[in-house]
Design a protein around this motif. Structure first.
Motif, mmCIF file in Angstrom:
data_model
loop_
_atom_site.group_PDB
_atom_site.id
_atom_site.type_symbol
_atom_site.label_atom_id
_atom_site.label_comp_id
_atom_site.label_asym_id
_atom_site.label_seq_id
_atom_site.Cartn_x
_atom_site.Cartn_y
_atom_site.Cartn_z
ATOM 1 N N ASP A 334 0.811 -1.221 0.000
ATOM 2 C CA ASP A 334 0.000 0.000 0.000
ATOM 3 C C ASP A 334 0.846 1.273 0.000
ATOM 4 O OD1 ASP A 334 -2.328 -1.523 0.094
ATOM 5 O OD2 ASP A 334 -2.332 -1.585 2.292
ATOM 6 N N PHE A 335 2.136 1.108 0.225
ATOM 7 C CA PHE A 335 3.006 2.287 0.356
ATOM 8 C C PHE A 335 3.299 2.894 -1.017
ATOM 9 C CE2 PHE A 335 7.365 4.096 0.487
ATOM 10 C CZ PHE A 335 7.113 5.145 1.354
ATOM 11 N N ARG A 336 3.007 4.203 -1.131
ATOM 12 C CA ARG A 336 3.270 4.942 -2.370
ATOM 13 C C ARG A 336 4.170 6.137 -2.054
ATOM 14 N NH1 ARG A 336 -1.332 7.151 -5.670
ATOM 15 N NH2 ARG A 336 -2.126 7.851 -3.657
ATOM 16 N N PRO A 337 5.437 6.083 -2.418
ATOM 17 C CA PRO A 337 6.304 7.247 -2.156
ATOM 18 C C PRO A 337 5.748 8.543 -2.735
ATOM 19 C CG PRO A 337 7.602 5.365 -2.882
ATOM 20 C CD PRO A 337 6.160 4.987 -3.065
ATOM 21 N N SER A 338 5.017 8.468 -3.844
ATOM 22 C CA SER A 338 4.475 9.667 -4.481
ATOM 23 C C SER A 338 3.430 10.365 -3.629
ATOM 24 C CB SER A 338 3.871 9.322 -5.847
ATOM 25 O OG SER A 338 2.811 8.390 -5.706
ATOM 26 N N SER A 339 2.888 9.648 -2.612
ATOM 27 C CA SER A 339 1.900 10.261 -1.723
ATOM 28 C C SER A 339 2.544 11.071 -0.606
ATOM 29 C CB SER A 339 1.001 9.177 -1.106
ATOM 30 O OG SER A 339 0.234 8.542 -2.103
ATOM 31 N N LEU A 340 3.857 11.005 -0.503
ATOM 32 C CA LEU A 340 4.561 11.748 0.531
ATOM 33 C C LEU A 340 4.819 13.184 0.094
ATOM 34 C CD1 LEU A 340 7.320 9.113 1.424
ATOM 35 C CD2 LEU A 340 5.291 9.647 2.796
ATOM 36 N N PRO A 341 4.854 14.129 1.038
ATOM 37 C CA PRO A 341 5.314 15.477 0.686
ATOM 38 C C PRO A 341 6.737 15.402 0.139
ATOM 39 C CG PRO A 341 4.401 15.412 2.918
ATOM 40 C CD PRO A 341 4.512 13.998 2.466
ATOM 41 N N THR A 342 7.107 16.386 -0.662
ATOM 42 C CA THR A 342 8.399 16.343 -1.352
ATOM 43 C C THR A 342 9.563 16.167 -0.399
ATOM 44 O OG1 THR A 342 7.521 17.735 -3.123
ATOM 45 C CG2 THR A 342 9.908 17.599 -2.923
ATOM 46 N N VAL A 343 9.574 16.881 0.722
ATOM 47 C CA VAL A 343 10.700 16.776 1.647
ATOM 48 C C VAL A 343 10.800 15.364 2.226
ATOM 49 C CG1 VAL A 343 9.364 17.606 3.645
ATOM 50 C CG2 VAL A 343 11.857 17.868 3.608
ATOM 51 N N MET A 344 9.665 14.707 2.454
ATOM 52 C CA MET A 344 9.672 13.344 2.977
ATOM 53 C C MET A 344 10.088 12.341 1.893
ATOM 54 S SD MET A 344 8.894 13.685 6.121
ATOM 55 C CE MET A 344 8.200 14.926 7.219
ATOM 56 N N ARG A 345 9.705 12.627 0.662
ATOM 57 C CA ARG A 345 10.100 11.743 -0.438
ATOM 58 C C ARG A 345 11.609 11.828 -0.677
ATOM 59 N NH1 ARG A 345 6.483 13.301 -3.667
ATOM 60 N NH2 ARG A 345 7.664 14.579 -5.128
ATOM 61 N N LYS A 346 12.188 12.988 -0.463
ATOM 62 C CA LYS A 346 13.641 13.117 -0.588
ATOM 63 C C LYS A 346 14.342 12.214 0.424
ATOM 64 C CE LYS A 346 13.831 17.925 -2.279
ATOM 65 N NZ LYS A 346 14.236 19.317 -1.943
ATOM 66 N N ALA A 347 13.796 12.127 1.631
ATOM 67 C CA ALA A 347 14.393 11.249 2.646
ATOM 68 C C ALA A 347 14.251 9.780 2.222
ATOM 69 C CB ALA A 347 13.721 11.473 3.997
ATOM 70 N N PHE A 348 13.093 9.406 1.701
ATOM 71 C CA PHE A 348 12.888 8.030 1.232
ATOM 72 C C PHE A 348 13.873 7.676 0.127
ATOM 73 C CE2 PHE A 348 10.925 5.264 -1.980
ATOM 74 C CZ PHE A 348 10.808 4.100 -1.245
ATOM 75 N N ASP A 349 14.125 8.612 -0.778
ATOM 76 C CA ASP A 349 15.021 8.347 -1.896
ATOM 77 C C ASP A 349 16.423 7.984 -1.428
ATOM 78 O OD1 ASP A 349 12.992 8.809 -3.698
ATOM 79 O OD2 ASP A 349 13.590 10.875 -4.149
ATOM 80 N N LEU A 350 16.818 8.484 -0.254
ATOM 81 C CA LEU A 350 18.145 8.152 0.268
ATOM 82 C C LEU A 350 18.269 6.683 0.647
ATOM 83 C CD1 LEU A 350 18.853 11.264 2.531
ATOM 84 C CD2 LEU A 350 19.713 10.812 0.233
ATOM 85 N N THR A 351 17.143 6.034 0.951
ATOM 86 C CA THR A 351 17.199 4.618 1.347
ATOM 87 C C THR A 351 17.442 3.713 0.144
ATOM 88 O OG1 THR A 351 14.803 4.197 1.045
ATOM 89 C CG2 THR A 351 15.522 5.100 3.167
ATOM 90 N N ARG A 352 17.295 4.273 -1.059
ATOM 91 C CA ARG A 352 17.433 3.425 -2.259
ATOM 92 C C ARG A 352 18.793 3.595 -2.924
ATOM 93 N NH1 ARG A 352 12.122 4.630 -5.723
ATOM 94 N NH2 ARG A 352 12.780 6.780 -5.389
ATOM 95 N N ARG A 353 19.675 4.353 -2.284
ATOM 96 C CA ARG A 353 21.003 4.545 -2.866
ATOM 97 C C ARG A 353 21.861 3.292 -2.680
ATOM 98 N NH1 ARG A 353 22.957 10.730 -1.421
ATOM 99 N NH2 ARG A 353 21.394 11.803 -2.699
#
Length: 353
Positions: A334-353
Motif C-alpha cells: 500500500d506504500f506509495r512514495p508519491s503520496s509523501l510530501p516532497t521533503v519526505m520523499r527526498k528522505a525516502f530516496d536516500l534509502t534506495r542509494r
C-alpha cells in the motif's frame, strides 16, 4: 491616473484580438473560439485550477489537475472524498493548507449551495481558502464578470505598460488601479486570461519579447528602455536555516512506519516520517528505541520562509512494535512514495542509494 495615449477600450480590444489567435491551451480553459460559440467554463474546474496555481506554475499543475478531475469530476465528488486521499493526491504540489481549504470549500459548496458555486465576487470570497485574487479570477473567468484580476503576470504587465518604478508590494494598489481601468465590460473573462497569458508568454520576467507584443507601441517602459528592470521589488530578507532529524523505520516484511502531522502548521494533515522539531538546535527524538543508523546523507529542502536540513536515520521495526496515536504502519503493497510530501520523499530516496 494619467491619460494613456491609446484609450483603454482600444488597448483591451487589441489584447483580445491577440488572445483570439494566441491563447494558451489548458485542460481547465474554454478557449476563445469555443467560448464565442456558447461554451461556458465549469466553475468547479476554474476554482480547482486557480487554487492549484497559487504560487505554482501551469506546467507543475496540469498533471495534478487531470488526476483530480478524473478521480473527482464534480465538486460533490470532491466533497465526499476522504481527507487522506485528497492529501495524498496533492502531495508534491506544496503549500498543503491549500488542500485542506480545498476540502472545506468543496464541502461548503456541496452542502450549503447544493453544489453550485456563487457567481459573484462577494459570494466567492466568503468561501474557505478563496482570497481576493482567486475570487476575482473565478468570477471573471467562470462567470464573465468584469472583476480586476491581479496576479504576478498582470502586475508585471501593468508596471511596464505604465512605467511604474515604485517597488512591490507598495505599488500593488497603483497596479490594480491600472488593471481595473483596462478591464472591459465585454468579454471580461477572456480579457482576464489574455492579460495573464501576455505576461506568461510575451512580457516575461527576463528578456520580454517586446517586438511581438500587442501592446508594444503604447508601452511606456519599452519606449524608455526600462522594461527588463520592472517591476521593481523590495529586497527580501535572507531566509534562515532550520535543522532536524527524520526517522525511517521498516519491518522485516517491508512495512513502513509513518506519522500524520498535526492539521495546523507546515505539511498539516500529511503522512510523513516521524521526526524531531525543526529549529536551530534540534534534539534527536527517535520514535522508539532501536539501533538507528545514520544514512550518511542529509535532506535539503526550501520552504517559503526558511531552508531546512534534515539528518536521516533508519532502523528495523521490532517484531512486536505497536504504532502509537498518530502513527500508521503502512503495508508494503500500500506504500506509495508519491503520496509523501516532497521533503519526505527526498528522505525516502536516500534509502534506495
Amino acid at each position: 491616473m494619467r491619460d494613456h495615449p491609446v484609450s483603454a477600450e482600444q488597448l483591451s480590444q487589441d489584447l483580445l484580438a491577440w488572445y483570439d489567435t494566441h491563447a494558451r491551451e489548458m485542460p481547465w480553459r474554454v478557449g476563445p473560439t469555443a467560448r464565442a460559440s456558447g461554451v461556458r467554463p465549469d466553475p468547479y474546474r476554474i476554482w480547482l485550477s486557480e487554487v492549484m496555481l497559487q504560487q505554482t506554475t501551469v506546467a507543475a499543475v496540469k498533471d495534478y489537475f487531470e488526476r483530480f478531475t478524473r478521480r473527482w469530476p464534480r465538486v460533490g465528488d470532491l466533497a465526499a472524498a476522504e481527507d487522506g486521499d485528497v492529501m495524498a493526491e496533492w502531495a508534491g504540489l506544496g503549500y498543503y493548507a491549500r488542500a485542506r481549504n480545498l476540502l472545506k470549500c468543496a464541502r461548503v459548496v456541496a452542502e450549503e449551495f447544493e453544489g453550485v458555486f456563487p457567481d459573484a465576487y462577494e459570494g466567492l470570497i466568503a468561501l474557505p481558502g478563496i482570497g481576493p485574487y482567486t475570487a476575482a479570477a473565478i468570477s471573471a473567468i467562470a462567470f464573465d464578470r468584469p472583476e480586476t484580476v491581479l496576479d504576478g503576470n498582470v502586475e508585471r504587465v501593468m508596471a511596464r505598460l505604465h512605467d511604474e518604478h515604485e517597488p512591490l508590494p507598495a505599488v500593488k494598489p497603483v497596479l490594480k488601479a491600472h488593471a481595473a481601468h483596462l478591464t472591459p465590460s465585454a468579454r471580461p473573462g477572456d480579457y482576464a486570461q489574455a492579460v495573464m497569458d501576455l505576461g506568461a508568454t510575451i512580457c516575461t520576467p527576463k528578456s520580454p519579447a517586446c517586438g511581438i507584443c500587442p501592446w508594444r507601441d503604447p508601452c511606456r517602459a519599452r519606449v524608455k528602455g526600462t522594461a527588463p528592470e520592472l517591476p521593481k521589488k523590495t529586497p527580501k530578507k535572507p531566509k534562515p536555516t532550520r535543522y532536524g532529524f527524520v526517522y525511517l523505520a521498516r519491518s522485516a516484511e517491508g512495512d513502513w512506519l509513518l506519522e500524520r502531522r498535526p492539521d495546523k502548521g507546515l505539511l498539516g494533515g500529511m503522512l510523513g516520517w516521524p521526526g524531531s522539531e525543526w529549529n536551530d538546535a534540534p534534539t534527536e527524538t527517535p520514535p522508539f528505541d532501536a539501533d538507528w543508523q545514520d544514512l550518511g546523507a542529509e535532506v535539503r529542502h526550501t520552504f517559503t520562509h526558511f531552508h531546512l536540513i534534515l539528518q536521516v536515520r533508519s532502523a528495523e521495526l521490532p517484531a512486536d512494535f505497536e504504532p502509537r496515536a498518530g502513527q500508521e504502519l503502512v503495508r508494503r503493497h500500500d506504500f506509495r512514495p508519491s503520496s509523501l510530501p516532497t521533503v519526505m520523499r527526498k528522505a525516502f530516496d536516500l534509502t534506495r542509494r
